[in-house]
Enzyme design. Structure first.
Site, mmCIF file in Angstrom:
data_model
loop_
_atom_site.group_PDB
_atom_site.id
_atom_site.type_symbol
_atom_site.label_atom_id
_atom_site.label_comp_id
_atom_site.label_asym_id
_atom_site.label_seq_id
_atom_site.Cartn_x
_atom_site.Cartn_y
_atom_site.Cartn_z
ATOM 1 N N HIS A 1 -1.280 0.018 -10.002
ATOM 2 C CA HIS A 1 -2.034 -1.177 -9.042
ATOM 3 C C HIS A 1 -2.493 -2.260 -9.749
ATOM 4 O O HIS A 1 -3.863 -2.608 -9.927
ATOM 5 C CB HIS A 1 -3.351 -0.297 -8.330
ATOM 6 C CG HIS A 1 -3.594 -0.951 -7.183
ATOM 7 N ND1 HIS A 1 -4.103 -0.308 -5.986
ATOM 8 C CD2 HIS A 1 -3.557 -2.498 -6.707
ATOM 9 C CE1 HIS A 1 -4.373 -1.066 -4.909
ATOM 10 N NE2 HIS A 1 -4.136 -2.442 -5.446
ATOM 11 N N ARG B 1 0.885 -1.127 -0.022
ATOM 12 C CA ARG B 1 0.137 -0.034 0.068
ATOM 13 C C ARG B 1 0.808 1.362 -0.055
ATOM 14 O O ARG B 1 1.957 1.337 0.684
ATOM 15 C CB ARG B 1 -0.894 0.076 1.178
ATOM 16 C CG ARG B 1 -2.096 -0.712 1.149
ATOM 17 C CD ARG B 1 -3.185 -0.402 0.268
ATOM 18 N NE ARG B 1 -4.297 -1.314 -0.016
ATOM 19 C CZ ARG B 1 -4.419 -2.269 -1.008
ATOM 20 N NH1 ARG B 1 -3.508 -2.464 -2.101
ATOM 21 N NH2 ARG B 1 -5.492 -2.952 -1.120
HETATM 22 P P1 NAP Z 1 -2.192 -10.783 5.108
HETATM 23 O O1 NAP Z 1 -2.243 -12.157 4.921
HETATM 24 O O2 NAP Z 1 -2.965 -10.142 6.053
HETATM 25 O O3 NAP Z 1 -0.504 -10.380 5.775
HETATM 26 C C1 NAP Z 1 -0.111 -9.335 6.153
HETATM 27 C C2 NAP Z 1 1.347 -9.791 6.719
HETATM 28 O O4 NAP Z 1 1.527 -8.167 7.440
HETATM 29 C C3 NAP Z 1 1.037 -10.841 7.890
HETATM 30 O O5 NAP Z 1 2.545 -11.363 7.898
HETATM 31 C C4 NAP Z 1 1.352 -9.709 9.152
HETATM 32 O O6 NAP Z 1 1.983 -10.252 10.328
HETATM 33 C C5 NAP Z 1 2.184 -8.388 8.545
HETATM 34 N N1 NAP Z 1 1.841 -7.194 9.242
HETATM 35 C C6 NAP Z 1 0.777 -6.567 9.502
HETATM 36 N N2 NAP Z 1 0.993 -5.574 10.436
HETATM 37 C C7 NAP Z 1 2.270 -5.587 10.787
HETATM 38 C C8 NAP Z 1 3.230 -4.604 11.707
HETATM 39 N N3 NAP Z 1 2.489 -3.649 12.241
HETATM 40 N N4 NAP Z 1 4.296 -5.092 11.729
HETATM 41 C C9 NAP Z 1 4.862 -5.983 11.116
HETATM 42 N N5 NAP Z 1 4.254 -6.918 10.257
HETATM 43 C C10 NAP Z 1 2.880 -6.810 10.176
HETATM 44 O O7 NAP Z 1 -2.250 -10.022 3.862
HETATM 45 P P2 NAP Z 1 -1.922 -10.379 2.431
HETATM 46 O O8 NAP Z 1 -2.849 -11.033 1.784
HETATM 47 O O9 NAP Z 1 -0.543 -11.026 2.280
HETATM 48 O O10 NAP Z 1 -1.666 -8.956 1.442
HETATM 49 C C11 NAP Z 1 -0.858 -7.769 2.105
HETATM 50 C C12 NAP Z 1 -1.283 -6.712 1.675
HETATM 51 O O11 NAP Z 1 -1.168 -6.671 0.042
HETATM 52 C C13 NAP Z 1 -2.812 -6.308 1.429
HETATM 53 O O12 NAP Z 1 -3.033 -5.753 2.900
HETATM 54 C C14 NAP Z 1 -2.670 -5.151 0.322
HETATM 55 O O13 NAP Z 1 -2.671 -4.075 0.795
HETATM 56 C C15 NAP Z 1 -1.708 -5.597 -0.440
HETATM 57 N N6 NAP Z 1 -2.339 -6.049 -1.894
HETATM 58 C C16 NAP Z 1 -1.909 -5.456 -3.018
HETATM 59 C C17 NAP Z 1 -2.316 -5.871 -4.110
HETATM 60 C C18 NAP Z 1 -1.803 -5.209 -5.333
HETATM 61 O O14 NAP Z 1 -2.390 -5.374 -6.498
HETATM 62 N N7 NAP Z 1 -0.881 -4.241 -5.478
HETATM 63 C C19 NAP Z 1 -3.131 -6.801 -4.420
HETATM 64 C C20 NAP Z 1 -3.651 -7.582 -3.162
HETATM 65 C C21 NAP Z 1 -3.332 -7.319 -2.133
HETATM 66 P P3 NAP Z 1 1.371 -11.418 11.091
HETATM 67 O O15 NAP Z 1 1.473 -12.701 10.108
HETATM 68 O O16 NAP Z 1 2.149 -11.726 12.208
HETATM 69 O O17 NAP Z 1 -0.057 -11.059 11.124
#
Ligand code: NAP
Length: 312
Positions: free
Chosen positions: A275, A227
């Protein structure tokens, strides 16, 4: 008994979602009446299929709604909505993950192999220079969730030494896992390639600022498909200008679409992608929606439930 589902993810998405959702409901053995228009009796809606910016800001009329099913992975635009009292599920699906892995691996290899320089030197000169091996290029993967872990493991399969950083400690066989402030400092000090795949929450806003960027080895590159708000834009431009950071590949921005006069567009050290790192594709995502409705109806635990207190 017929289940009532309201597709409130935007009228423009309805044509491409209708068929995959209907097929997924049939495959799951669900009898679902699916509507893309606001129902006469919102209290009778059982499930809302949702995307921010779609049709609903106020969830209060949907008194019978059992679950809100977000079709996007990120939930920062809905998670704090005070009218939302039902469980909120986010999207994790194979197409989304595959797309993100391809994007991250492609851009990591682009920088690792110096592909831009190769393309810029087609001038008749035979330069026989051995490229580095992935084993020599440490990667920091900030975020080890559904997407970050898949990308980290894909890069590790190519022999990149991958350090991961997450909120809670993890044990992943091919990844050197870190957490906490010290862990972030450690991975940034060693990383040649940094990938940010964190959600946007109050804790992650501006997580990568001037100090964090100053820790990187000179010549490191940053890839941000997470993000835009994770990174302090001005600090990023500053480290690009002074050469500490060799390049930033950015897919997400504080304002989207990125305004035409934003300095990222014209900066020689920045690649802007609009994006597109990972799209939610109806064919792979609709079965996830159907599976969650099936689970809810069967009284089984839902998949990918958002933790409101953590914001993701
Ligand atoms: P997810 O499964 O919720 O994983 C989030 C990760 O971030 C987890 O490992 C979490 O730690 C870690 N995290 C969250 N807050 C943190 C903090 N304060 N300090 C350290 N680590 C932290 O999410 P995901 O499915 O992998 O997706 C990640 C992000 O990618 C989404 O939220 C979205 O913003 C982005 N995204 C972008 C696109 C694009 O096209 N560009 C598409 C889809 C998603 P824990 O494992 O310990 O909970």
């Amino acid at each position: 008994m017929t289940i009532n589902a309201y597709f409130a993810a935007g009228a423009e998405r309805w044509p491409e979602w209708r068929g995959p959702l209907e097929r997924a409901f049939a495959a799951a053995g669900l009898d679902v009446a699916l509507t893309p228009t606001p129902p006469q009796s919102p209290g009778k809606v059982d499930y809302i299929i949702f995307a921010p910016g779609g049709d609903i800001e106020d969830f209060r009329p949907f008194t019978g709604c059992k679950t809100v099913l977000n079709i996007w992975a990120g939930v920062e635009n809905v998670v704090a909505n005070p009218t939302l009292t039902q469980p909120l599920c986010r999207m994790v699906d194979p197409g989304l993950t595959e797309g993100m892995v391809e994007y991250v691996v492609a851009h990591a290899l682009r920088h690792h192999l110096g592909i831009d320089a190769i393309l810029g030197r087609q001038d008749g000169t035979w330069r026989h220079e051995a490229p580095p091996l992935a084993r020599e290029q440490p990667v920091a993967m900030l975020g080890l969730g559904a997407l970050g872990r898949a990308c980290a493991e894909a890069l590790a399969r190519l022999n990149f030494p991958v350090m991961g950083w997450s909120s809670t400690p993890k044990d992943i066989p091919t990844i050197e896992c870190h957490s906490g402030d010290d862990g972030l400092e450690e991975v940034l000090r060693r990383a040649q390639i940094v990938v940010t795949l964190l959600p946007h929450t109050p804790e992650t806003e501006n997580l990568i600022g001037a100090w964090q960027l100053s820790l990187l080895p000179r010549g490191a590159v940053l890839i941000n498909p997470g993000r835009g708000a994770l990174i302090d834009d001005a600090a990023l431009i500053s480290v690009l200008d002074d050469g500490r950071l060799a390049h930033a590949t950015l897919d997400v921005f504080r304002t989207e679409p990125l305004p035409a006069d934003h300095p990222f567009w014209s900066h020689p050290g920045v690649t802007v992608t609009p994006h597109i790192a990972a799209e939610t594709r109806p064919e792979t995502a609709a079965p996830v929606v159907a599976e969650n409705i099936r689970r809810a109806e069967a009284g089984e635990p839902l998949l990918h439930v958002v933790d409101r207190s953590r914001g993701y």
